[in-house]
Design an enzyme around this catalytic site. Structure first.
Site, short mmCIF file in Angstrom:
data_model
loop_
_atom_site.label_atom_id
_atom_site.label_comp_id
_atom_site.label_asym_id
_atom_site.label_seq_id
_atom_site.Cartn_x
_atom_site.Cartn_y
_atom_site.Cartn_z
N HIS A 12 -49.24 -16.18 -46.78
CA HIS A 12 -49.72 -17.14 -45.76
C HIS A 12 -49.01 -16.95 -44.41
O HIS A 12 -48.99 -17.88 -43.59
CB HIS A 12 -49.55 -18.57 -46.27
CG HIS A 12 -48.13 -19.02 -46.46
ND1 HIS A 12 -47.77 -19.92 -47.42
CD2 HIS A 12 -46.98 -18.71 -45.82
CE1 HIS A 12 -46.45 -20.14 -47.36
NE2 HIS A 12 -45.96 -19.41 -46.38
N HIS A 59 -44.63 -26.64 -44.47
CA HIS A 59 -43.37 -26.16 -43.88
C HIS A 59 -42.85 -27.21 -42.89
O HIS A 59 -42.82 -26.98 -41.69
CB HIS A 59 -43.58 -24.84 -43.15
CG HIS A 59 -44.11 -23.73 -44.02
ND1 HIS A 59 -45.42 -23.66 -44.46
CD2 HIS A 59 -43.50 -22.63 -44.53
CE1 HIS A 59 -45.59 -22.58 -45.20
NE2 HIS A 59 -44.45 -21.93 -45.25
N HIS A 196 -39.77 -12.21 -49.10
CA HIS A 196 -39.35 -12.33 -47.70
C HIS A 196 -38.15 -13.26 -47.57
O HIS A 196 -37.98 -14.19 -48.36
CB HIS A 196 -40.48 -12.75 -46.76
CG HIS A 196 -41.10 -14.11 -46.96
ND1 HIS A 196 -41.69 -14.52 -48.13
CD2 HIS A 196 -41.26 -15.15 -46.11
CE1 HIS A 196 -42.20 -15.73 -47.99
NE2 HIS A 196 -41.94 -16.16 -46.77
C1 DHB Z 1 -42.83 -16.03 -42.14
C2 DHB Z 1 -43.34 -16.10 -43.43
C3 DHB Z 1 -43.61 -17.34 -44.02
O1 DHB Z 1 -44.06 -17.49 -45.29
C4 DHB Z 1 -43.42 -18.50 -43.30
O2 DHB Z 1 -43.81 -19.66 -43.86
C5 DHB Z 1 -42.88 -18.44 -42.01
C6 DHB Z 1 -42.59 -17.21 -41.43
C7 DHB Z 1 -42.54 -14.74 -41.49
O3 DHB Z 1 -42.81 -13.68 -42.06
O4 DHB Z 1 -42.05 -14.74 -40.36
FE FE Z 2 -43.99 -19.77 -45.87
#
Ligand code: DHB
Ligand code: FE
Length: 322
Positions: A12, A59, A196
């Protein structure tokens, strides 16, 4: 009855939303990402779900540290896009499906999963970016192709739910959907991830080996995934890799054996490994509507199984001379 025909996993990444909103999808960096969703959009147009249940995480847009529901089900008639700092994304207001959502709330809560019920909620990139990836760009004044039931999961503040709890909630959602009397074709999304980490000394961490094994097991051996503790997600997939537990709600809502219709994986988009999968339930003999990519043969074979068994018994009897 209503039936879940397929599960969709999708990252996402918010920058994907910004690329769509700012018409950057044809730039080579973004083309690589968006080209991986073209087949999925065609599959979605062909599947034409009546409703999508989207498991996602907020978020700190609708909720904050003041209020942290572990599982929050959107029962409202509509969900406006949240302002995440640059104004709300120029996407249509998400239409809900209050009748099915409150049926799910009742069924799942009576099954002892204590959901928070949201009768008013804004939705952020966690929900709208996967919708864009699967449904394409939709003008702000038009309509998304189908109504949505959002299920927000806390993966932002410790402690998030375990993978096993997520999987079992998926099972309970499937039972709820299948006890809804209307004949609806339902898809369920698991969103977030893949590996990530956005901040700290390990910012930028991506672990493709872990991600690919996760996708393999999601397809063929989800029971292996439900045992993974939080600390392993954090260590192997980065602090934000914990978002992947949401995919287990989607997987729990599907049959044990599924057909993998499509998979896509690319690194990176923003800071994130982008993963995507479509898993289809095999059509049941009792259900008339199928989904592209599911093995149509298997239901027909099952339907003929009693006749095949009777023929085999007769043949065995002949062989044994009876
Ligand atoms: C990023 C990825 C995410 O899942 C998110 O919620 C906010 C930022 C990113 O890759 O920067
Ligand atoms: Fe996220």
């Amino acid at each position: 009855m209503a039936r879940i025909v397929a599960g969709i996993g999708s990252s996402h990444v918010p920058a994907i939303g910004a690329a769509i909103d700012n018409n950057k999808t044809e730039e080579p960096y973004w083309r690589r990402v968006f080209s991986g969703f073209e087949k999925s959009q065609a599959w979605m147009r062909e599947t034409k779900p009546d409703v999508a249940i989207i498991v996602y995480n907020d978020h700190a847009s609708a909720f904050s540290v003041d209020l942290i529901p572990t599982f929050a089900l959107g029962c409202a008639a509509e969900f406006p896009p949240a302002d995440e700092g640059w104004g709300p994304r120029p996407v249509p207001v998400v239409q809900g499906y209050p009748a099915l959502a409150s049926h799910i709330a009742q069924s799942v809560i009576l099954d002892e999963f204590d959901l928070t019920i949201c009768n008013k909620m804004e939705v952020d990139h966690g929900l709208t970016v996967p919708m864009n990836l699967l449904f394409g760009k939709v003008d702000k004044n038009a309509h998304w192709p189908c109504p949505v039931i959002p299920l927000a999961v806390n993966v932002v503040m410790y402690p998030p739910p375990t993978g096993h709890r997520c999987f079992m909630l998926g099972r309970a959602i499937r039972k709820a959907v299948e006890s809804y009397p209307e004949d609806l074709k339902v898809v369920i999304f698991g969103t977030g991830g893949l590996s990530h980490q956005i901040s700290g000394p390990r910012a930028g961490l991506i672990n493709s080996k872990w991600d690919k094994a996760f996708l393999d097991n999601l397809s063929n051996n989800p029971q292996k995934l439900v045992k993974i503790p939080h600390v392993d997600y954090m260590r192997e997939a980065g602090a934000e890799g914990i978002e992947m537990v949401m995919w287990l709600i989607m997987r729990g809502a599907l049959d044990d054996k599924v057909d993998e219709v499509y998979r896509f994986y690319t690194v990176p988009a923003s800071n994130t490994a982008v993963g995507h999968i479509i898993l289809a339930n095999r059509p049941r003999a009792s259900h008339r509507r199928t989904v592209p990519g599911a093995h149509k043969g298997s239901a027909a074979r099952k339907a003929k199984a009693p006749a095949r068994r009777a023929a085999a018994r007769a043949k065995a009897a002949v062989v044994r001379g009876r």
